[in-house]
Design a protein around this motif. Structure first.
Motif, PDB file in Angstrom:
ATOM      1  N   ARG A   1     -15.783  32.727 -35.960  1.00 40.62           N
ATOM      2  CA  ARG A   1     -16.544  33.917 -35.543  1.00 40.62           C
ATOM      3  C   ARG A   1     -18.011  33.793 -35.936  1.00 40.62           C
ATOM      4  NH1 ARG A   1     -12.244  36.527 -38.066  1.00 40.62           N
ATOM      5  NH2 ARG A   1     -13.663  37.273 -39.687  1.00 40.62           N
ATOM      6  N   ASN A   2     -18.241  33.288 -37.139  1.00 40.41           N
ATOM      7  CA  ASN A   2     -19.605  33.126 -37.633  1.00 40.41           C
ATOM      8  C   ASN A   2     -20.370  32.108 -36.786  1.00 40.41           C
ATOM      9  OD1 ASN A   2     -21.663  33.738 -39.668  1.00 40.41           O
ATOM     10  ND2 ASN A   2     -21.398  31.582 -40.222  1.00 40.41           N
ATOM     11  N   GLN A   3     -19.740  30.974 -36.486  1.00 43.80           N
ATOM     12  CA  GLN A   3     -20.394  29.955 -35.657  1.00 43.80           C
ATOM     13  C   GLN A   3     -20.733  30.509 -34.276  1.00 43.80           C
ATOM     14  OE1 GLN A   3     -17.690  26.521 -36.029  1.00 43.80           O
ATOM     15  NE2 GLN A   3     -19.501  25.386 -36.697  1.00 43.80           N
ATOM     16  N   ALA A   4     -19.827  31.281 -33.695  1.00 41.05           N
ATOM     17  CA  ALA A   4     -20.077  31.873 -32.383  1.00 41.05           C
ATOM     18  C   ALA A   4     -21.257  32.843 -32.451  1.00 41.05           C
ATOM     19  CB  ALA A   4     -18.830  32.583 -31.868  1.00 41.05           C
ATOM     20  N   ALA A   5     -21.316  33.661 -33.498  1.00 41.70           N
ATOM     21  CA  ALA A   5     -22.412  34.622 -33.665  1.00 41.70           C
ATOM     22  C   ALA A   5     -23.742  33.892 -33.860  1.00 41.70           C
ATOM     23  CB  ALA A   5     -22.129  35.549 -34.843  1.00 41.70           C
ATOM     24  N   ILE A   6     -23.741  32.831 -34.648  1.00 45.08           N
ATOM     25  CA  ILE A   6     -24.957  32.046 -34.875  1.00 45.08           C
ATOM     26  C   ILE A   6     -25.387  31.363 -33.577  1.00 45.08           C
ATOM     27  CG2 ILE A   6     -25.918  30.036 -36.092  1.00 45.08           C
ATOM     28  CD1 ILE A   6     -25.666  32.603 -37.814  1.00 45.08           C
ATOM     29  N   GLY A   7     -24.432  30.868 -32.822  1.00 42.43           N
ATOM     30  CA  GLY A   7     -24.742  30.253 -31.528  1.00 42.43           C
ATOM     31  C   GLY A   7     -25.432  31.230 -30.588  1.00 42.43           C
ATOM     32  N   ARG A   8     -24.958  32.478 -30.583  1.00 41.82           N
ATOM     33  CA  ARG A   8     -25.588  33.506 -29.749  1.00 41.82           C
ATOM     34  C   ARG A   8     -27.002  33.829 -30.248  1.00 41.82           C
ATOM     35  NH1 ARG A   8     -20.186  35.093 -29.540  1.00 41.82           N
ATOM     36  NH2 ARG A   8     -20.338  36.452 -31.354  1.00 41.82           N
ATOM     37  N   LEU A   9     -27.186  33.828 -31.571  1.00 41.78           N
ATOM     38  CA  LEU A   9     -28.516  34.048 -32.139  1.00 41.78           C
ATOM     39  C   LEU A   9     -29.489  32.978 -31.662  1.00 41.78           C
ATOM     40  CD1 LEU A   9     -28.254  34.862 -35.969  1.00 41.78           C
ATOM     41  CD2 LEU A   9     -29.352  36.210 -34.220  1.00 41.78           C
ATOM     42  N   ILE A  10     -29.081  31.726 -31.802  1.00 41.64           N
ATOM     43  CA  ILE A  10     -29.935  30.607 -31.403  1.00 41.64           C
ATOM     44  C   ILE A  10     -30.271  30.724 -29.919  1.00 41.64           C
ATOM     45  CG2 ILE A  10     -29.996  28.106 -31.050  1.00 41.64           C
ATOM     46  CD1 ILE A  10     -28.353  27.867 -33.671  1.00 41.64           C
ATOM     47  N   GLU A  11     -29.258  30.937 -29.100  1.00 40.80           N
ATOM     48  CA  GLU A  11     -29.459  31.041 -27.654  1.00 40.80           C
ATOM     49  C   GLU A  11     -30.449  32.160 -27.319  1.00 40.80           C
ATOM     50  OE1 GLU A  11     -26.688  32.372 -23.966  1.00 40.80           O
ATOM     51  OE2 GLU A  11     -25.832  30.871 -25.326  1.00 40.80           O
ATOM     52  N   PHE A  12     -30.291  33.312 -27.963  1.00 37.65           N
ATOM     53  CA  PHE A  12     -31.174  34.452 -27.705  1.00 37.65           C
ATOM     54  C   PHE A  12     -32.625  34.099 -28.013  1.00 37.65           C
ATOM     55  CE2 PHE A  12     -33.520  38.123 -29.312  1.00 37.65           C
ATOM     56  CZ  PHE A  12     -33.448  38.981 -28.224  1.00 37.65           C
TER      57      PHE A  12
ATOM     58  N   LEU B   1     -41.085  40.558 -33.313  1.00 39.45           N
ATOM     59  CA  LEU B   1     -40.089  39.593 -33.774  1.00 39.45           C
ATOM     60  C   LEU B   1     -39.504  39.960 -35.133  1.00 39.45           C
ATOM     61  CD1 LEU B   1     -41.475  36.176 -32.564  1.00 39.45           C
ATOM     62  CD2 LEU B   1     -39.156  37.022 -32.263  1.00 39.45           C
ATOM     63  N   VAL B   2     -40.307  40.488 -36.027  1.00 36.72           N
ATOM     64  CA  VAL B   2     -39.798  40.902 -37.338  1.00 36.72           C
ATOM     65  C   VAL B   2     -38.681  41.916 -37.148  1.00 36.72           C
ATOM     66  CG1 VAL B   2     -40.404  42.239 -39.399  1.00 36.72           C
ATOM     67  CG2 VAL B   2     -41.817  40.301 -38.715  1.00 36.72           C
ATOM     68  N   GLU B   3     -38.911  42.866 -36.268  1.00 43.94           N
ATOM     69  CA  GLU B   3     -37.892  43.884 -36.006  1.00 43.94           C
ATOM     70  C   GLU B   3     -36.659  43.272 -35.343  1.00 43.94           C
ATOM     71  OE1 GLU B   3     -37.525  47.884 -33.329  1.00 43.94           O
ATOM     72  OE2 GLU B   3     -39.448  47.496 -34.315  1.00 43.94           O
ATOM     73  N   VAL B   4     -36.874  42.428 -34.340  1.00 40.87           N
ATOM     74  CA  VAL B   4     -35.760  41.847 -33.581  1.00 40.87           C
ATOM     75  C   VAL B   4     -34.938  40.892 -34.450  1.00 40.87           C
ATOM     76  CG1 VAL B   4     -35.165  40.359 -31.620  1.00 40.87           C
ATOM     77  CG2 VAL B   4     -36.875  42.143 -31.350  1.00 40.87           C
ATOM     78  N   VAL B   5     -35.595  40.055 -35.238  1.00 37.90           N
ATOM     79  CA  VAL B   5     -34.866  39.107 -36.086  1.00 37.90           C
ATOM     80  C   VAL B   5     -33.985  39.853 -37.074  1.00 37.90           C
ATOM     81  CG1 VAL B   5     -35.103  37.347 -37.899  1.00 37.90           C
ATOM     82  CG2 VAL B   5     -36.471  37.176 -35.822  1.00 37.90           C
ATOM     83  N   GLY B   6     -34.525  40.883 -37.713  1.00 35.04           N
ATOM     84  CA  GLY B   6     -33.720  41.673 -38.646  1.00 35.04           C
ATOM     85  C   GLY B   6     -32.510  42.300 -37.978  1.00 35.04           C
ATOM     86  N   MET B   7     -32.734  42.875 -36.801  1.00 30.94           N
ATOM     87  CA  MET B   7     -31.647  43.514 -36.059  1.00 30.94           C
ATOM     88  C   MET B   7     -30.586  42.494 -35.639  1.00 30.94           C
ATOM     89  SD  MET B   7     -31.907  45.630 -32.478  1.00 30.94           S
ATOM     90  CE  MET B   7     -32.370  44.158 -31.581  1.00 30.94           C
ATOM     91  N   LYS B   8     -31.037  41.347 -35.126  1.00 32.53           N
ATOM     92  CA  LYS B   8     -30.097  40.323 -34.653  1.00 32.53           C
ATOM     93  C   LYS B   8     -29.310  39.703 -35.815  1.00 32.53           C
ATOM     94  CE  LYS B   8     -30.541  40.202 -30.177  1.00 32.53           C
ATOM     95  NZ  LYS B   8     -29.397  40.397 -29.289  1.00 32.53           N
ATOM     96  N   LEU B   9     -29.918  39.551 -36.965  1.00 33.23           N
ATOM     97  CA  LEU B   9     -29.195  39.036 -38.135  1.00 33.23           C
ATOM     98  C   LEU B   9     -28.109  40.009 -38.573  1.00 33.23           C
ATOM     99  CD1 LEU B   9     -32.046  37.417 -40.248  1.00 33.23           C
ATOM    100  CD2 LEU B   9     -30.036  36.248 -39.328  1.00 33.23           C
ATOM    101  N   GLU B  10     -28.437  41.303 -38.565  1.00 33.74           N
ATOM    102  CA  GLU B  10     -27.422  42.319 -38.895  1.00 33.74           C
ATOM    103  C   GLU B  10     -26.272  42.279 -37.901  1.00 33.74           C
ATOM    104  OE1 GLU B  10     -28.473  46.415 -39.681  1.00 33.74           O
ATOM    105  OE2 GLU B  10     -30.403  45.755 -40.494  1.00 33.74           O
ATOM    106  N   GLN B  11     -26.618  42.181 -36.622  1.00 32.16           N
ATOM    107  CA  GLN B  11     -25.608  42.137 -35.569  1.00 32.16           C
ATOM    108  C   GLN B  11     -24.689  40.921 -35.745  1.00 32.16           C
ATOM    109  OE1 GLN B  11     -27.357  42.001 -31.665  1.00 32.16           O
ATOM    110  NE2 GLN B  11     -25.386  41.984 -30.627  1.00 32.16           N
ATOM    111  N   ALA B  12     -25.263  39.772 -36.074  1.00 34.14           N
ATOM    112  CA  ALA B  12     -24.459  38.568 -36.268  1.00 34.14           C
ATOM    113  C   ALA B  12     -23.522  38.716 -37.465  1.00 34.14           C
ATOM    114  CB  ALA B  12     -25.364  37.346 -36.453  1.00 34.14           C
ATOM    115  N   THR B  13     -23.998  39.389 -38.514  1.00 29.03           N
ATOM    116  CA  THR B  13     -23.157  39.624 -39.692  1.00 29.03           C
ATOM    117  C   THR B  13     -21.966  40.505 -39.329  1.00 29.03           C
ATOM    118  OG1 THR B  13     -25.057  39.394 -41.152  1.00 29.03           O
ATOM    119  CG2 THR B  13     -23.143  40.548 -42.042  1.00 29.03           C
ATOM    120  N   VAL B  14     -22.218  41.537 -38.540  1.00 29.97           N
ATOM    121  CA  VAL B  14     -21.140  42.429 -38.095  1.00 29.97           C
ATOM    122  C   VAL B  14     -20.157  41.665 -37.210  1.00 29.97           C
ATOM    123  CG1 VAL B  14     -20.619  44.465 -36.674  1.00 29.97           C
ATOM    124  CG2 VAL B  14     -22.482  44.544 -38.338  1.00 29.97           C
ATOM    125  N   GLU B  15     -20.670  40.853 -36.292  1.00 31.54           N
ATOM    126  CA  GLU B  15     -19.808  40.082 -35.397  1.00 31.54           C
ATOM    127  C   GLU B  15     -18.914  39.109 -36.163  1.00 31.54           C
ATOM    128  OE1 GLU B  15     -22.169  38.124 -32.420  1.00 31.54           O
ATOM    129  OE2 GLU B  15     -22.972  40.017 -31.665  1.00 31.54           O
TER     130      GLU B  15
END
Length: 124
Positions: free
Chosen positions: A40-51, A11-25
């Motif tokens: 765009r930010n809300q959509a990226a955060i929504g995808r993070l939560i869903e994941f 999870l440490v690895e995945v959370v870091g990766m997903k946060l970076e991805q959301a920032t790029v999105e």
């Protein structure tokens, strides 16, 4: 409750990766068109939560301005949004994984959480 170290390390690895991805999105903030960035930010955060809810059974709780995330036995919160709550969760997980050398031997703080640590007087 014993934390699953392998799950936590994953999870440490995945959370870091997903946060970076959301920032790029979300992209760069443009003050002339802040609404577009917010969408765009809300959509990226929504995808993070869903994941994290679907894949890791995370729980996100919003109360007033505070966001809390609970995942793999660790809870963190923030008043600065979901991404910051996840960053705080990440830091807490890293601390759980990297118990400093010597803790529990000479230091009365037991970060591993495996029972009481005897407190002995220190000289000096």
């Amino acid at each position: 409750m014993t934390l699953n170290q392998e799950l936590l390390a994953e999870l440490v690895e995945v959370v870091g990766m997903k946060l970076e991805q959301a920032t790029v999105e979300a992209g760069d903030f443009d003050p002339r068109n802040g609404g577009s960035w917010r969408a765009r930010n809300q959509a990226a955060i929504g995808r993070l939560i869903e994941f994290f809810v679907e894949r890791y059974e995370a729980r996100f709780t919003m109360s007033g301005v505070s966001v809390a995330v609970r995942m793999a036995g660790i809870r963190a919160n923030s008043t600065m949004g979901t991404a910051q709550a996840l960053r705080n969760w990440l830091r807490a997980a890293e601390i759980k994984l990297d118990v400093p050398a010597g803790v529990g031997q000479d230091d009365p703080i037991n970060l591993a959480g495996s029972g009481p640590v005897p407190i002995e007087p220190r000289e000096g």
